[in-house]
Design an enzyme around this catalytic site. Structure first.
Site, PDB file in Angstrom:
ATOM      1  N   GLU A 176       0.876  -1.201   0.024  1.00 41.01           N
ATOM      2  CA  GLU A 176      -0.035   0.199  -0.066  1.00 41.01           C
ATOM      3  C   GLU A 176       0.832   1.260   0.123  1.00 41.01           C
ATOM      4  OE1 GLU A 176      -2.964  -0.695   3.078  1.00 41.01           O
ATOM      5  OE2 GLU A 176      -4.177  -1.819   1.485  1.00 41.01           O
ATOM      6  N   GLU A 377      -5.474  -8.167  -2.515  1.00 46.94           N
ATOM      7  CA  GLU A 377      -6.152  -8.043  -1.232  1.00 46.94           C
ATOM      8  C   GLU A 377      -7.529  -7.727  -1.419  1.00 46.94           C
ATOM      9  OE1 GLU A 377      -4.607  -5.732   2.053  1.00 46.94           O
ATOM     10  OE2 GLU A 377      -2.728  -6.299   1.876  1.00 46.94           O
TER      11      GLU A 377
HETATM   12  C1  BGP Z   1      -4.733  -3.610   4.152  1.00 48.93           C
HETATM   13  C2  BGP Z   1      -3.458  -4.099   4.765  1.00 48.93           C
HETATM   14  C3  BGP Z   1      -3.593  -5.204   5.289  1.00 48.93           C
HETATM   15  C4  BGP Z   1      -4.854  -5.740   5.936  1.00 48.93           C
HETATM   16  C5  BGP Z   1      -6.013  -5.181   5.354  1.00 48.93           C
HETATM   17  C6  BGP Z   1      -7.352  -5.153   6.129  1.00 48.93           C
HETATM   18  O1  BGP Z   1      -4.702  -1.934   4.299  1.00 48.93           O
HETATM   19  O2  BGP Z   1      -2.610  -4.375   3.526  1.00 48.93           O
HETATM   20  O3  BGP Z   1      -2.492  -5.444   6.129  1.00 48.93           O
HETATM   21  O4  BGP Z   1      -4.692  -5.771   7.292  1.00 48.93           O
HETATM   22  O5  BGP Z   1      -5.831  -3.837   4.879  1.00 48.93           O
HETATM   23  O6  BGP Z   1      -7.038  -3.939   7.076  1.00 48.93           O
HETATM   24  P1  BGP Z   1      -7.442  -4.152   8.517  1.00 48.93           P
HETATM   25  O7  BGP Z   1      -6.657  -5.152   8.928  1.00 48.93           O
HETATM   26  O8  BGP Z   1      -7.088  -2.641   9.166  1.00 48.93           O
HETATM   27  O9  BGP Z   1      -9.032  -4.475   8.630  1.00 48.93           O
END
Ligand code: BGP
Length: 483
Positions: A176, A377
């Protein structure tokens, strides 16, 4: 068939949220090891401790313990039918302080993991830096605010790519990467938190540092990509951006223009540099608005031009809206906030569910760069309940299945009807992991349940949720059977 033969199906994880074993075999602390959990539903942010509090709980320390469960977990991934597994290398497991001599024990751990993947017919897709840098680099250099990080990162990247390129053919540079443009992204993506103790909400960084940090990451990524292209022609390198899709909340042209500017700042600024190898024309306006210009030194522009990505990868969870009017209610999102959209439903954490937005995003990105795309993701964080039926643990998660079904269907349309070259899909958090944004365990994304709770209790045993069998069916039919 919407999905081409050989389409990559799998799941995505990150070392700091999954691995645990935070201080074994000489491993140093990473920035995440200094973070306590918050509460996303009630808006309580994460706390960052420069010095560990002996009474506090740091969720990354154990996480869901991939380190001691990797064989069992990879076997479960294979049972779902995966042919790709996205994971990250924990930089501080290889270089405790970020630089110096590599730790052989740390390198051996990933040897074992990649061998295990290959034995199961699963291709590893590896993120070099997923929201973590060794804490020593935070203390010594204020994270990515310093130009020194370029060479320190390159040395780390070269070490692991030289070691694993025979088994790892797909790499991503920074997770990201685009998020570093605002304060919220600072905590995890650029870690400019030297000596900082406080909550994520209290982080304040200088525009100059943010613009530089992104520039140093672009140069470090391009330098790595150039090295790979020159040495390992069969290895493919991608970026990883958090695609923050926003819509104008109204058809007021002011909102439409604001949205265009917003999309440029939060998404295209980073990916234009990485895919086109140079800063875009509108960067000048952004630098003016931000009040800072990047520290571009002689030679940097050549490196950017020579280290372009082979494929574009991104995370996609939700969309939001932007407006110049003040009557639009706000909601939370992935490392972001934005306006509510009356046409969409949202998760318990306020993330608005929008599978058509994924199709739209795929088209927007593909028409801009025309290189292969990967969704690395996508997922749904929810509160799961374990029930015992006939003596067996069950987790019924129709909400997660529904989210998956809709997003796969819209990806299929983007490929089949629109002609987008999408080559892979890795669901976020296919096994329960610590949440990045909130540090919670109860915000679960997994197809595989892990017995681990916010108070640190749980015996870490794994259990298949209903969605496990659904994803297995989706993969078996190569995305055709979505019933
Ligand atoms: C993205 C990240 C991940 C992951 C996901 C879900 O921003 O790359 O690492 O965690 O989001 O977010 P969260 O865990 O805050 O729900």
């Amino acid at each position: 068939m919407a999905f081409p033969k050989g389409f990559l199906w799998g799941g995505a994880t990150a070392a700091n949220q999954y691995e645990g074993a935070w201080n074994v075999d000489g491993k140093g602390a990473s920035i995440d090891d200094h973070l306590r959990g918050g509460d996303g539903i009630h808006g309580i942010p994460r706390q960052i401790d420069a010095v560990f509090d002996p009474n506090a709980l740091y969720p990354s320390w154990e996480a869901t313990d991939f380190y001691h469960h990797y064989e069992e977990d990879i076997a479960l991934f294979a049972e779902m039918g995966w042919n790709v597994f996205r994971m990250s290398i924990n930089w501080s497991r290889i270089f405790a302080n970020g630089d110096g001599e590599p730790l052989e024990k740390g390198l051996e751990f990933y040897d074992k993991v990649f061998d295990c993947c290959v034995e199961h017919g699963i291709a590893p897709l590896v993120t070099l830096s997923h929201y973590e840098i060794p804490y020593s680099l935070v203390e010594r250099f204020n994270g990515w605010a310093s130009r020194e990080l370029i060479d320190i990162f390159f040395n780390y990247a070269k070490t692991v790519i030289d070691r694993y390129h025979d088994r790892v053919k797909y790499w991503l540079t920074f997770n990201e990467n685009n998020l570093g443009w605002n304060d919220m992204g600072t905590m995890l993506s650029t870690s400019m938190l030297k000596g900082f103790t406080g909550t994520q909400a209290e982080i304040k960084t200088e525009a100059q540092d943010r613009v530089n940090a992104l520039h140093y990451q672009f140069v470090a990524a391009a330098k790595t990509i150039k090295y790979v292209h020159e040495n390992y022609p069969d290895v493919k390198m991608g970026n990883m951006d958090c695609f923050i899709l926003s819509y104008p909340a109204t058809c007021d042209p002011k909102d439409v223009l604001l949205n265009q500017h917003n999309m440029q700042a939060s998404n295209w600024y980073a990916s234009d540099v990485q895919a086109r190898g140079k800063y875009p024309y509108y960067a000048k306006r952004l630098w003016k608005e931000w009040g800072a210009k990047p520290d571009i030194q002689p030679g940097d522009e050549e490196i950017l031009a020579e280290g372009k990505i082979d494929f574009y990868s991104f995370s996609y969870y939700m969309s939001n809206t932007v407006t110049t009017h003040d009557d639009v209610e706000q909601t939370a999102g992935n490392m972001s906030f934005g306006g509510k959209n009356p046409y969409l439903e949202a998760s318990d954490w306020g993330w608005q569910i929008d599978s058509i937005g994924l199709r739209f995003a795929l088209n927007e990105i593909y028409s801009r760069y025309e290189i292969p795309l990967m969704v690395v993701e996508n997922g749904f964080g929810a509160l799961d309940e374990v029930v015992i039926e006939d003596g067996v643990e069950r987790i019924h998660d129709p909400y997660r299945i529904d989210y998956l079904r809709k997003h796969v269907a819209d990806m299929g349309k983007a490929i089949e009807e629109d002609g987008v070259d999408l080559i892979g899909y890795t669901w976020w958090g296919p096994i329960d992991v610590v949440s990045a944004g909130t540090g919670e365990m109860r915000k679960r994304y997994g197809f595989i349940y892990v017995d681990k709770h916010d108070d640190g209790t749980g015996d870490l045993h794994r259990a298949r949720k209903d969605s496990f069998f659904y994803y297995q069916k989706v993969i078996k039919s190569n995305g055709e059977d979505l019933d």
